[in-house]
Scaffold this active site. Structure first.
Site, PDB file in Angstrom:
ATOM      1  N   ARG A  48       0.851  -1.193   0.000  1.00 52.18           N
ATOM      2  CA  ARG A  48       0.000   0.000   0.000  1.00 52.18           C
ATOM      3  C   ARG A  48       0.884   1.239   0.000  1.00 52.18           C
ATOM      4  O   ARG A  48       1.767   1.366   0.850  1.00 52.18           O
ATOM      5  CB  ARG A  48      -0.883  -0.012   1.257  1.00 52.18           C
ATOM      6  N   SER A  55      -8.148  -0.452  -1.344  1.00 44.14           N
ATOM      7  CA  SER A  55      -9.328  -0.661  -0.511  1.00 44.14           C
ATOM      8  C   SER A  55     -10.043   0.661  -0.244  1.00 44.14           C
ATOM      9  O   SER A  55     -10.505   1.318  -1.153  1.00 44.14           O
ATOM     10  CB  SER A  55      -8.922  -1.355   0.792  1.00 44.14           C
ATOM     11  N   HIS A  56     -10.098   1.074   1.027  1.00 40.53           N
ATOM     12  CA  HIS A  56     -10.834   2.267   1.425  1.00 40.53           C
ATOM     13  C   HIS A  56      -9.954   3.508   1.495  1.00 40.53           C
ATOM     14  O   HIS A  56     -10.452   4.583   1.840  1.00 40.53           O
ATOM     15  CB  HIS A  56     -11.468   2.037   2.801  1.00 40.53           C
ATOM     16  N   LYS A  98      -2.957  -6.807  -3.199  1.00 41.20           N
ATOM     17  CA  LYS A  98      -3.252  -7.912  -2.295  1.00 41.20           C
ATOM     18  C   LYS A  98      -2.905  -9.190  -3.045  1.00 41.20           C
ATOM     19  O   LYS A  98      -3.374  -9.396  -4.163  1.00 41.20           O
ATOM     20  CB  LYS A  98      -4.721  -7.905  -1.882  1.00 41.20           C
ATOM     21  N   ASP A 112     -17.074  -1.096   0.834  1.00 38.63           N
ATOM     22  CA  ASP A 112     -15.859  -0.294   0.778  1.00 38.63           C
ATOM     23  C   ASP A 112     -15.335  -0.277  -0.659  1.00 38.63           C
ATOM     24  O   ASP A 112     -15.965  -0.813  -1.572  1.00 38.63           O
ATOM     25  CB  ASP A 112     -14.815  -0.782   1.779  1.00 38.63           C
ATOM     26  N   ASP A 156     -12.961  -1.663  -2.487  1.00 34.85           N
ATOM     27  CA  ASP A 156     -12.744  -2.888  -3.267  1.00 34.85           C
ATOM     28  C   ASP A 156     -13.823  -3.921  -3.006  1.00 34.85           C
ATOM     29  O   ASP A 156     -13.717  -5.060  -3.452  1.00 34.85           O
ATOM     30  CB  ASP A 156     -11.359  -3.468  -2.998  1.00 34.85           C
ATOM     31  N   ASP A 171     -14.852  -5.759  -0.596  1.00 37.30           N
ATOM     32  CA  ASP A 171     -14.721  -7.009   0.150  1.00 37.30           C
ATOM     33  C   ASP A 171     -15.320  -6.885   1.554  1.00 37.30           C
ATOM     34  O   ASP A 171     -15.430  -7.873   2.270  1.00 37.30           O
ATOM     35  CB  ASP A 171     -13.260  -7.480   0.214  1.00 37.30           C
ATOM     36  N   ARG A 172     -15.722  -5.675   1.944  1.00 45.74           N
ATOM     37  CA  ARG A 172     -16.414  -5.468   3.215  1.00 45.74           C
ATOM     38  C   ARG A 172     -17.802  -4.915   2.941  1.00 45.74           C
ATOM     39  O   ARG A 172     -18.018  -4.190   1.974  1.00 45.74           O
ATOM     40  CB  ARG A 172     -15.657  -4.470   4.100  1.00 45.74           C
ATOM     41  N   HIS A 205     -15.447  -7.706   8.020  1.00 41.51           N
ATOM     42  CA  HIS A 205     -14.860  -8.746   7.172  1.00 41.51           C
ATOM     43  C   HIS A 205     -15.474 -10.075   7.589  1.00 41.51           C
ATOM     44  O   HIS A 205     -15.499 -10.404   8.778  1.00 41.51           O
ATOM     45  CB  HIS A 205     -13.338  -8.810   7.357  1.00 41.51           C
TER      46      HIS A 205
END
Length: 459
Positions: A14, A98-99, A108, A248, A250, A252-253, A335
């Site tokens: 990141r 992500s966020h 990732k 979020d 990406d 995934d949440r 998650h």
């Protein structure tokens, strides 16, 4: 090496683009990924950020230069990448931050079957090898930016429909009662995946910020911040929707809002999904981290399951799931992990479980979820602290005789009808407090007492 050490975190990569993460770096990481993992083929996907396409293309060049064939899935959510890795049996890389704000990007990584790659499972070696490649001293053919013909092939593959079909096999929504759902994608990848998953289902979808835009013009794509939920909460109330879903960046949440516009605790979602999974797999193991509600292990036991408590963090959750064969795991951060999804996390799959539970009966979500929300929680509260250890020891001394103490992850003290956890951030001078009690006044008293002590040594 110093620059790469800054962007290679414990579980992913990141950094700010292009100052910390640029195309030559991504290309070097692609080459290093193949060398370290020995991958013959790799699947790659990316989110909607402006830098994601160019960075993923650079990674592909590096991977192909080492002889690996690349399946490029194009735009996708992180859980779509996990689906690709699991269904194709290939190691994978997702380009996303992500966020994080628009100026960030990252990677990732996972091995075949969506097995995560972290600092202790290959990420450090990838970092070190990428640093060597960037540092020079290699032949022109080995170095990033080489014009040599790549040895590996490149195949574009649209996996969105396969991903949607797979999720619909895991949670059948075809016979639920009609539901009105507001979904806030935050201009992130939920705008790409939600329509595909919900297509043909008895769901009236009201989209909010589905336009893919990595500049996040409406609000940050981070549902953990209450300010980012306000538009969704208002839309749920104004449209009379049955519930709201916030994803979020990406996707995934997923955060859930009930029909009143009130937030549903991820602990309550964890308990609800756990009960549904135990219905399919009686007596199974359910993983929860140590700052989910005390109601989660209680409910798991009441339904014949075996709760297992872990440290905070997806690497610990996934490791325990693999070790125990757990069918499901949940975290306070929204998650959610599923054995049937290669032990990987999927906010979409958790959302589908909530929709199924709601649509299979007639009560509103607030009543349905009430059975899974037993206690009053503070939420996570951060305090900037110069000497984290001194603050922890001070709190330990004050509370050690008032309850049971454990130090699985920071300091947890459990009383008769309350508990709190105080733990240090791995990356910032912060202490994070979570407190819970049987009634709100007790929780507030415990929370305020701990915070007063912690902030007494704050900078």
């Amino acid at each position: 090496m110093g620059d790469l050490a800054k962007i290679f975190k414990a579980y992913d990569v990141r950094g700010v683009v292009p100052d910390e993460l640029d195309e030559p770096t991504a290309e070097a990481v692609g080459a290093a990924f193949v060398e370290v993992t020995g991958a013959r083929s790799v699947v790659v996907a990316h989110d909607m950020r402006e830098s994601s396409g160019p960075l993923s293309a650079a990674f592909v060049r590096g991977a192909r230069s080492r002889g690996a064939d690349v399946v490029h899935a194009g735009l996708g959510s992180t859980d779509l990448l996990y689906y690709a890795s699991g269904s194709l049996g290939l190691p994978g890389v997702m380009f996303t931050a992500s966020h994080n704000p628009a100026r960030y990007n990252g990677m990732k990584m996972c091995r075949a079957g969506a097995v995560p790659i972290g600092g202790d499972s290959g990420l450090t070696e990838i970092r070190d090898r990428a640093a060597e490649l960037l540092g020079g001293g290699l032949s022109a053919a080995e170095s990033p930016g080489s014009t040599a013909e790549p040895a590996g092939s490149l195949i574009g593959k649209d996996l969105l429909q396969g991903y949607a079909d797979h999720l619909r096999k895991l949670v059948d929504l075809s016979s639920v009662r009609p539901l009105k759902v507001v979904a806030d994608a935050g201009n992130g990848m939920g705008g790409h995946t939600v329509p595909a998953v919900f297509e043909g289902l008895p769901i009236e979808l009201i989209p909010l910020y589905f336009e893919l835009d990595g500049s996040f013009p409406n609000h940050e794509a981070n549902p953990l911040e209450p300010a980012n939920l306000r538009d969704l909460q208002r839309a749920v109330r104004e449209t009379g929707a049955d519930l709201g879903l916030a994803f979020d960046g990406d996707a995934d949440r997923c955060w859930v809002i009930d029909e009143r516009g009130e937030s549903v605790s991820p602990s309550a979602v964890t308990a609800l999904v756990a009960v549904r999974e135990l219905g399919k797999y009686p007596g199974a193991t359910i993983i929860h981290n140590l700052i989910t509600s005390a109601g989660v292990p209680e409910i798991v036991r009441e339904h014949g399951g075996e709760p297992v408590r872990t440290r905070v963090g997806h690497s610990f959750i996934k490791a325990e799931m693999a070790r125990t064969g757990a069918v499901f795991g949940g975290e306070h951060s929204a998650h959610y992990y599923f054995r049937d999804f290669w032990f990987a996390d999927s906010g979409m799959l958790a959302a589908m479980h909530v929709l199924a539970a709601l649509g299979e009966q007639d009560r509103p979500l607030s009543e349905l979820i009430g059975a899974y929300a037993r206690y009053h929680a503070s939420g996570e509260i951060n305090s900037t602290v110069a000497d984290q250890e001194a603050a922890l020891q001070s709190v330990r001394g004050a509370f050690g005789s008032r309850g049971t103490v454990d130090e699985l992850d920071g300091l947890t003290v459990t009383g008769a009808d309350w508990w709190f956890n105080l733990r240090a951030s791995n990356t910032e001078p912060l202490l994070r407090l979570n407190a819970e009690a049987a009634d709100e006044s007790k929780m507030t008293a415990i929370r305020d007492e701990v915070l007063a002590m912690v902030r007494g040594v704050s900078v």
